[in-house]
Enzyme design. Structure first.
Site, PDB file in Angstrom:
ATOM      1  N   GLY B  72       0.794  -1.230   0.000  1.00  0.00           N
ATOM      2  CA  GLY B  72       0.000   0.000   0.000  1.00  0.00           C
ATOM      3  C   GLY B  72       0.824   1.276   0.000  1.00  0.00           C
ATOM      4  O   GLY B  72       1.924   1.326  -0.537  1.00  0.00           O
ATOM      5  N   SER B  73       0.264   2.295   0.625  1.00  0.00           N
ATOM      6  CA  SER B  73       0.781   3.655   0.567  1.00  0.00           C
ATOM      7  C   SER B  73       2.200   3.794   1.112  1.00  0.00           C
ATOM      8  O   SER B  73       2.643   3.023   1.966  1.00  0.00           O
ATOM      9  CB  SER B  73      -0.149   4.559   1.366  1.00  0.00           C
ATOM     10  N   SER B  74       2.870   4.848   0.650  1.00  0.00           N
ATOM     11  CA  SER B  74       4.224   5.147   1.115  1.00  0.00           C
ATOM     12  C   SER B  74       4.204   5.765   2.511  1.00  0.00           C
ATOM     13  O   SER B  74       5.254   6.034   3.076  1.00  0.00           O
ATOM     14  CB  SER B  74       4.904   6.100   0.142  1.00  0.00           C
ATOM     15  N   GLY B  75       3.027   5.961   3.070  1.00  0.00           N
ATOM     16  CA  GLY B  75       2.943   6.428   4.459  1.00  0.00           C
ATOM     17  C   GLY B  75       3.213   5.314   5.451  1.00  0.00           C
ATOM     18  O   GLY B  75       3.059   5.495   6.659  1.00  0.00           O
TER      19      GLY B  75
END
Lengths: 423, 148
Positions: B72-75
């Site tokens: 998923g996200s790079s966060g």
């Protein structure tokens, strides 16, 4: 990890404490990866913003504290010098103009603005969008980058042929100050070749089709590199932007090839580059239907909120939305937010698109999106969106029910207050 | 009350590679599904929130988290970083697939982490097993307590 003399000097603090802390993070990170060395980068896209309540206690102590803790993972608070690499800010949590509509507390807005001043002076360019490649940061083929934002990374690698891994808040913070990032993963040519072949048995043409294909691919290949064969029509920026964002949401796809279209694959053979094909998938009517169903988390047809523009809309998407809304009014029980980068919003204003959307009762948002900000119009229970990424994340993050569909289906829902989308 | 179901203890040692140094022990929480950071976890409670995840609603706070890795996200790293600042981070991480998200995430969560193990941790370790991670030595010691 092997460091050059210049990197050693930064690590040892000869160029100041901020670079020393940045190098310390890069070395810990590089060793965790098993990287042998760092590579030079002059293109960093990161998340430096301070816009959430959880950052507030740190921001109260000063913006150096925010950068040190959240962008360098440093317990030592360092003075932050000017960035050495070309650096831009990705999407933030607050629209600087529409913050009241978002329900943002003024103290948070003030924090974001103060932080922007701090960063701007130090060379962090305030693009404030998840799509830096739409507003001036278009890396050239082969350029080593350090980008965050999974939808931007997959676009950078696959469509532009530049090289980046999915970086994080801390690694981009360190890369911006040192011009270095671990030489690992997609920076290395051999790691960019395809792993799985995906044969298209149906035509994939409309933006929604590309979103569905992307969402399917993420589920079946996870973090591998699909090679998509059989696209009858050439996709454009809008479709590939949506496609990549979807593949990076359901899975962790960071690179794909479409032979004859993307720059590192003139043919299927070149896409695999001699690498063994680990699996073959066929995408047909059944797979498309099943993916569409998976993206629907709503049961109630009555919708409260329509979210368009994830990843942020291009000017042509803004034109389409304005065209679909021309001379109409959205349903009084529905809120419609259309998201586009601030730079594109200026063009859309000049073109008159913003007026058309506003006259119809919609709002044009920049700088942020509901998934990033976790902010929706108050009382929202059921949403509809043309973004597979928002349909994936918003129900998980905010607990709403979500419909996914084409931009036309979403605009229809905005006008009627009722979802009637079709696969 | 019949207590014939006496318990038998079995110890298994896996050998692998240090990702982040240190030593920790605790109860294992195992999933064969990758985890999203941003949008996949609640950084204030350590709970998984992803809609169709097998651990939805379960918190990894203080657990030895055994999972394939990140998606998923790079966060990802930023959200696991926040779990540490909020005191709800896992005690250690054991994973099978190296990516930049999980590497950076483990580094900034600052918990012992290992990968490249000589046996598949996802099949050897079960939720509830008592696990000791000695990341500097690259070892994972699993104590299974199952009814004989």
């Amino acid at each position: 990890m092997k460091l050059s003399d210049c990197e050693k000097a930064m690590y040892d603090g000869e160029h100041g404490r901020a670079k020393a802390r940045a190098m310390d993070l890069l070395v810990r990170y590089g060793e965790a990866l098993g990287a042998e060395r760092l590579v030079e980068t002059n293109n960093v896209a990161g998340a430096f913003n301070a816009s959430t309540p959880s950052v507030q206690p740190i921001a109260r102590k000063g913006m150096e504290h925010v950068y040190s803790e959240l962008n360098l993972d440093s317990d030592e608070v360092v003075e932050v010098p000017h960035m050495v690499a070309h650096t831009c800010q990705l999407i933030t949590g607050i629209d600087n103009d529409n913050w009241e509509l978002q329900g943002v507390d003024k103290s948070l807005l003030d924090m974001q603005r103060e932080n922007e001043k701090f960063l701007g002076r130090r060379g962090v360019n305030m693009f404030a969008t998840c799509t830096p490649y739409q507003v001036g940061n278009v890396p050239v083929k082969g350029e080593h980058c350090a980008w965050m934002e999974s939808s931007a990374v997959i676009y950078c690698n696959s469509v532009l042929g530049a090289r980046t891994n999915v970086e994080g808040k801390e690694s981009t913070g360190a890369a911006a100050l040192t011009g270095r990032i671990p030489y690992w993963g997609f920076h290395i040519t051999e790691n960019r070749r395809g792993t799985h072949l995906v044969e298209l048995d149906i035509e994939v043409d409309e933006m929604m089709d590309w979103g569905l294909l992307g969402y399917y691919l993420g589920e079946v290949v996870g973090e591998d590199i699909p090679v998509v064969n059989g696209a009858a029509r050439r996709p454009d920026l809008i479709k590939l932007k949506h496609f990549g964002a979807a593949a990076a949401s359901s899975g962790g796809v960071e690179m794909y090839h479409i032979p004859g279209i993307t720059p590192e694959a003139n043919s299927i053979e070149e896409a695999f580059g001699g690498r063994k094909v680990e699996g073959i998938f066929r995408y047909g009517v059944a797979e498309r239907r099943e993916t569409y169903e998976k993206l629907q988390s709503a049961t109630e047809k009555k919708v409260d909120f329509i979210m368009l523009g994830c990843p942020h809309n291009s000017i042509d998407q803004m034109s389409l939305v304005a065209h679909l809304l021309e001379g109409k009014r959205i349903h009084p029980d529905v809120a419609l937010w259309v998201h586009t980068p601030r730079a594109i919003k200026q063009v859309a204003e000049r073109n008159g698109y913003i007026d058309v959307i506003k006259e119809a009762g919609g709002v044009v948002m920049s700088d942020t999106c509901p998934a990033i900000s976790r902010r929706l119009p108050s009382g929202t229970r059921v949403i509809a969106t043309d973004s597979a990424k928002q349909a994936h994340y918003l129900p998980a993050i905010t607990g709403v029910q979500g419909w996914f569909g084409s931009v036309r289906d979403c605009v229809n829902a905005a006008l009627t207050g009722t979802w009637s989308g079709r696969a | 009350m019949d207590i014939a179901a006496e318990t038998k203890t079995e110890t298994i040692v896996l050998k692998g590679r240090k990702v982040v140094g240190g030593r920790a022990e605790g109860e294992a929480l195992v999933t064969t599904e990758t985890i999203s950071g941003w949008g996949g976890i609640n950084e204030r409670t350590g709970a998984i929130i992803e809609r169709r995840h097998e651990l939805k609603g379960v918190s990894f706070a203080g657990k030895i988290l055994v999972f394939p890795g990140a998606k998923g996200s790079s966060g990802w790293s930023a959200y696991f970083h926040m779990t540490r600042l909020n005191g709800v981070q896992p005690a250690a991480m054991i994973f099978t697939r190296m990516t930049t998200k999980i590497a950076l995430g483990a580094v900034v969560t600052r918990v012992p982490a290992v990968t490249d193990l000589d046996q598949d941790p996802l099949s050897v370790i079960e939720t509830g097993d008592w696990v000791t991670v000695d990341a500097d030595a690259g070892t994972v010691t699993v104590i299974k307590t199952k009814p004989a």
